[in-house]
Design a protein around this motif. Structure first.
Motif, PDB file in Angstrom:
ATOM      1  N   VAL A 142      -3.687   4.899 -17.646  1.00 11.46           N
ATOM      2  CA  VAL A 142      -5.027   4.711 -17.064  1.00 11.46           C
ATOM      3  C   VAL A 142      -5.734   6.059 -16.924  1.00 11.46           C
ATOM      4  O   VAL A 142      -5.100   7.110 -16.890  1.00 11.46           O
ATOM      5  CB  VAL A 142      -4.989   3.998 -15.686  1.00 11.46           C
TER       6      VAL A 142
ATOM      7  N   SER B 177      -8.160   5.761 -11.498  1.00 14.75           N
ATOM      8  CA  SER B 177      -7.808   4.337 -11.587  1.00 14.75           C
ATOM      9  C   SER B 177      -6.373   4.083 -11.144  1.00 14.75           C
ATOM     10  O   SER B 177      -5.543   4.984 -11.115  1.00 14.75           O
ATOM     11  CB  SER B 177      -7.935   3.835 -13.022  1.00 14.75           C
TER      12      SER B 177
ATOM     13  N   LYS C 123      -1.833   4.983  -8.145  1.00 18.53           N
ATOM     14  CA  LYS C 123      -3.109   5.370  -8.745  1.00 18.53           C
ATOM     15  C   LYS C 123      -3.089   6.856  -9.065  1.00 18.53           C
ATOM     16  O   LYS C 123      -2.305   7.620  -8.485  1.00 18.53           O
ATOM     17  CB  LYS C 123      -4.258   5.045  -7.797  1.00 18.53           C
TER      18      LYS C 123
ATOM     19  N   ASN D 180      -9.181   1.261  -6.404  1.00 16.70           N
ATOM     20  CA  ASN D 180      -8.959   2.588  -5.849  1.00 16.70           C
ATOM     21  C   ASN D 180     -10.035   2.821  -4.804  1.00 16.70           C
ATOM     22  O   ASN D 180     -11.183   3.085  -5.132  1.00 16.70           O
ATOM     23  CB  ASN D 180      -9.077   3.589  -7.002  1.00 16.70           C
TER      24      ASN D 180
ATOM     25  N   ASP E  58      -1.792   0.494 -17.334  1.00 22.39           N
ATOM     26  CA  ASP E  58      -2.398  -0.808 -17.059  1.00 22.39           C
ATOM     27  C   ASP E  58      -1.486  -1.929 -17.557  1.00 22.39           C
ATOM     28  O   ASP E  58      -0.366  -1.673 -17.999  1.00 22.39           O
ATOM     29  CB  ASP E  58      -3.808  -0.874 -17.664  1.00 22.39           C
TER      30      ASP E  58
ATOM     31  N   GLU F  85      -8.162  -6.091 -14.263  1.00 23.21           N
ATOM     32  CA  GLU F  85      -8.419  -5.103 -13.236  1.00 23.21           C
ATOM     33  C   GLU F  85      -7.115  -4.752 -12.545  1.00 23.21           C
ATOM     34  O   GLU F  85      -6.448  -5.609 -11.989  1.00 23.21           O
ATOM     35  CB  GLU F  85      -9.380  -5.714 -12.204  1.00 23.21           C
TER      36      GLU F  85
END
Ligand code: ATP
Ligand code: MG
Length: 655
Positions: free
Chosen positions: A463, A467, A510, A14, A457, A10
């Motif tokens: 991503v 995310s 993000k 967000n 990631d 993970e």
């Protein structure tokens, strides 16, 4: 290899949602420098796009290849090209009949002023170049510059550039110790300084700090000393030379020599927010190209009419790129202000904007949050009607601070550009483009044309929108660092080994639902709370969105049950009082409501100040030391080290 978190699938959660949008005004867009087709052009052929931007400069020999990436990650841009950076910043404007145009309006802290035209600046730089040559400085030699924010600092930098001697500018506020380690690291043989500097009305010694540093630097041959304050100074005959007895008497006849595009221009040490500063090497052609382009596009610079002000120190990369190299390459008029925002009163910045009719303002979120703390009634006393673009750099801008800036300084009329970049990137990488991009409070938005940013990631895969992950740059860019001075291995390890083939920024970020980029704080600062990776920025922004809070810093402190507990340090706005237990409870609940219970701070400390670097960034690692009750780490890059004593004294059980 640095110890980055890898244990979790993970990436950053967000959590915050921002709905406000500020589309560009049609009138502004019609006149804007940038257009949306710039992105398409760069997407079609990135190298051709940058080659076009390089045409902004005068080259004495054109390049044969735009980028040589065959020895990646060691880049060569504009291979075979030759140019002189100082010539591009000075002589060519004079030659084009713009010698009488103002390069700088200098405003001293005490109210003394100087207006310096391009012709005058060229004259001064030629004199300084001749003096440095007389002192035996030749191309490739390093020169350390330890100065206040005065025109001679710019003159010194450009004189170095003119003769091909890379400069390393050290903040005038740093200690003798910090100066010495930088002189050693880049092996500088000449130091340029002043007798002293004004800070809050007092004359502080700079020459005395140089003398102390040089006790341990036997290879420094000469110290060139500008007289600024007139205070007493120690003097080492044979080594020390007054500027007014050398530079000001030197010939102004100096022919700039063209250097290779990859000739070193300067070494700049990073702010030291996360640890020991790194000596970042920038070279000539690519760096100047990207400074000129981004200064023109991101600020919508109209060189003929704008008055541009970067309210930052030249001893920070922001000052190098957007007080010196970008604006001068573009022939712009800038304000150069020596002092602090509250000397002699808290309206000083707004008074300066009013006085010089500043049209573009560029500053740090920390300054904005300080102004919020002081209150909107202060800027309201001045006419800020000349402003047409306002920007920020250095830290994430919390949506609440963005709104305050937009409303109280931009009068809800000017575009706000939140610009993300680093010492390493040399120039702005991610930012809205005024007239093109709709603003979102708190978002840096999109990589500029010619820059390829992404959020990935743990495995380096891009991503999905919505995310979080790690901010990387996928392709080389002209103003990229070429290495860490003297340490190629550390360069490869720090930036190019976490994700092979990608430049790792060290920042968490993000992509929102539209694919726009938000900065979420340092990867080193990400907290792991009950299995969730939480960003410092989001929790800080939730705190700052409360009407009583001016500034907030959040850290994770080890907690036996949840892994890490969130500890927040907050500065209240003037009107909020001292902050008793009720306020703390109110703020904890506010965070729970804005983000979720998982983000509710375990502890909130009301403090008067936060530990910051000289460039205004919060040093969370020191707060983490306090929160975990362990000895405080390296404070040499702190603006004011007494802040840590104050904070420690305020902690439960603190002395
Ligand atoms: P060190 O690398 O020595 O720890 P530093 O990273 O603070 O110091 P700088 O190069 O001055 O040194 O700062 C770059 C960093 O500042 C970025 O990596 C990012 O964390 C932060 N930053 C800069 N601009 C923004 C912005 N607009 N939004 C969010 N963060 C920003
Ligand atoms: Mg950094």
């Amino acid at each position: 290899m640095a110890d980055y978190p890898t244990e979790s699938d993970e990436t950053l959660a967000n959590l915050l949602h921002e709905q406000r949008r500020f589309p560009p005004e049609a009138g502004f867009s019609a006149e804007a420098n940038a257009t949306s087709s710039d992105y398409d052009m760069a997407d079609d052929d990135r190298l051709a796009f940058w080659a076009r931007q390089a045409e902004r400069l005068d080259w004495s020999q054109k390049w044969t290849e735009v980028l040589d990436w065959s020895n990646a990650p060691f880049a060569k841009w504009f291979v075979g090209g030759k140019l002189n950076a100082a010539y591009n910043c000075l002589d060519r404007h004079v030659a084009a009949g713009r010698g009488d145009k103002v390069a700088y309006y200098f405003e001293g802290e005490g109210g003394d002023t100087r207006t310096i035209t391009y012709a005058q600046l060229t004259h001064m730089v030629c004199q300084a170049a001749n003096t440095l040559s007389d002192l035996g400085v030749t191309a490739g030699d390093r020169v350390a510059i330890y100065m206040p924010m005065i025109p001679e600092t710019v003159v010194s930098m450009l004189a170095c550039a003119r003769i091909g001697a890379p400069h390393t500018v050290v903040f005038g506020g740093f200690s003798a110790d910090a100066l010495r380690t930088r002189i050693h690291d880049c092996d500088a043989r000449i130091v340029i300084t002043s007798d002293g500097a004004y800070r809050r009305g007092k004359a502080i010694g700079l020459k005395s700090a140089v003398d102390e540093a040089l006790l341990d630097c036997p290879d420094v041959r000469n110290v060139l000393v500008v007289r600024r304050t007139g205070q007493e100074v120690g003097w080492t005959p044979g080594r020390d030379i007054w500027w007014h007895e050398s530079v000001e008497l030197a010939s102004a006849d100096h022919q700039a020599e063209a250097f290779d595009a990859e000739h070193p221009l300067y070494v700049m040490y990073t702010s030291g927010t996360t640890g020991k500063p790194k000596g970042i090497l920038h070279t000539t052609g690519g760096y100047l190209t990207a400074c000129a382009y981004t200064h023109w596009a991101v600020f919508d610079l109209k060189a003929e009419s704008d008055i541009f002000w970067t309210a930052a120190d030249i001893g920070w990369v922001t000052g190098h790129s957007y007080i010196v190299y970008g604006p001068l390459a573009n022939g712009a008029t800038s304000v150069l202000y020596e002092g602090t925002p509250d000397t002699p009163h808290q309206g000083r910045w707004w008074e300066i904007i009013d006085k010089y009719k500043v049209s573009i303002l560029y500053c740090a979120p920390t300054a904005i949050r300080t102004f919020m703390k002081w209150g909107a009634q202060i800027p309201a006393k001045y006419s800020l009607g000349s402003l047409r673009v306002i920007g920020t750099v250095g830290e994430p801008i919390n949506p609440a601070a963005y709104m305050w800036y937009r409303e109280n300084i931009g009068h809800s009329r000017t575009p706000v550009v939140d610009t993300w970049w680093q010492t390493e990137t040399g120039s702005i990488m991610i930012s809205p483009l005024p007239g093109v991009t709709a603003g979102k409070p708190g978002a840096a938005m999109k990589a500029l044309p010619g820059v390829v940013a992404d959020v990935v990631d743990d495995s380096g895969a891009s991503v999905a929108n919505g995310s979080g992950g790690y901010l990387v740059l996928r392709e080389p860019w002209p103003s990229m660092l070429r290495t860490i001075w003297g340490d190629d291995d550390r360069y490869v390890e720090t930036y190019w080994s976490r994700f092979p083939g990608l430049y790792f920024t060290g920042d968490g970020s993000k992509k929102d639902e539209d694919g726009d980029i938000w900065l979420m704080g340092r990867v080193d600062d990400v907290m792991n709370v009950a299995g969730h990776r939480l960003s410092t920025t989001e929790i800080e922004s939730a705190l700052v969105s409360h009407a009583k809070v001016a500034e907030a810093a959040v850290v994770g402190a080890t907690d036996e049950t949840t892994g890490q507990g969130i500890v927040a340090f907050v500065i209240l706005r003037s009107e909020a009082g001292d902050g008793g237990p009720e306020v703390v409870q109110e703020l904890r609940e506010h965070v729970a409501k804005e983000i979720g219970k998982i983000a509710r701070p375990r502890q909130i400390m009301v403090v008067a100040e936060l530990p910051k670097t000289r460039s205004g960034k919060i040093m969370r690692r020191l707060l983490k030391d306090v929160a975990q009750d362990r000895p405080i780490g390296d404070v040499t890059t702190l603006a004011d080290s007494s802040v840590m004593d104050l904070i420690k004294a305020g902690m439960p059980g603190g002395a």
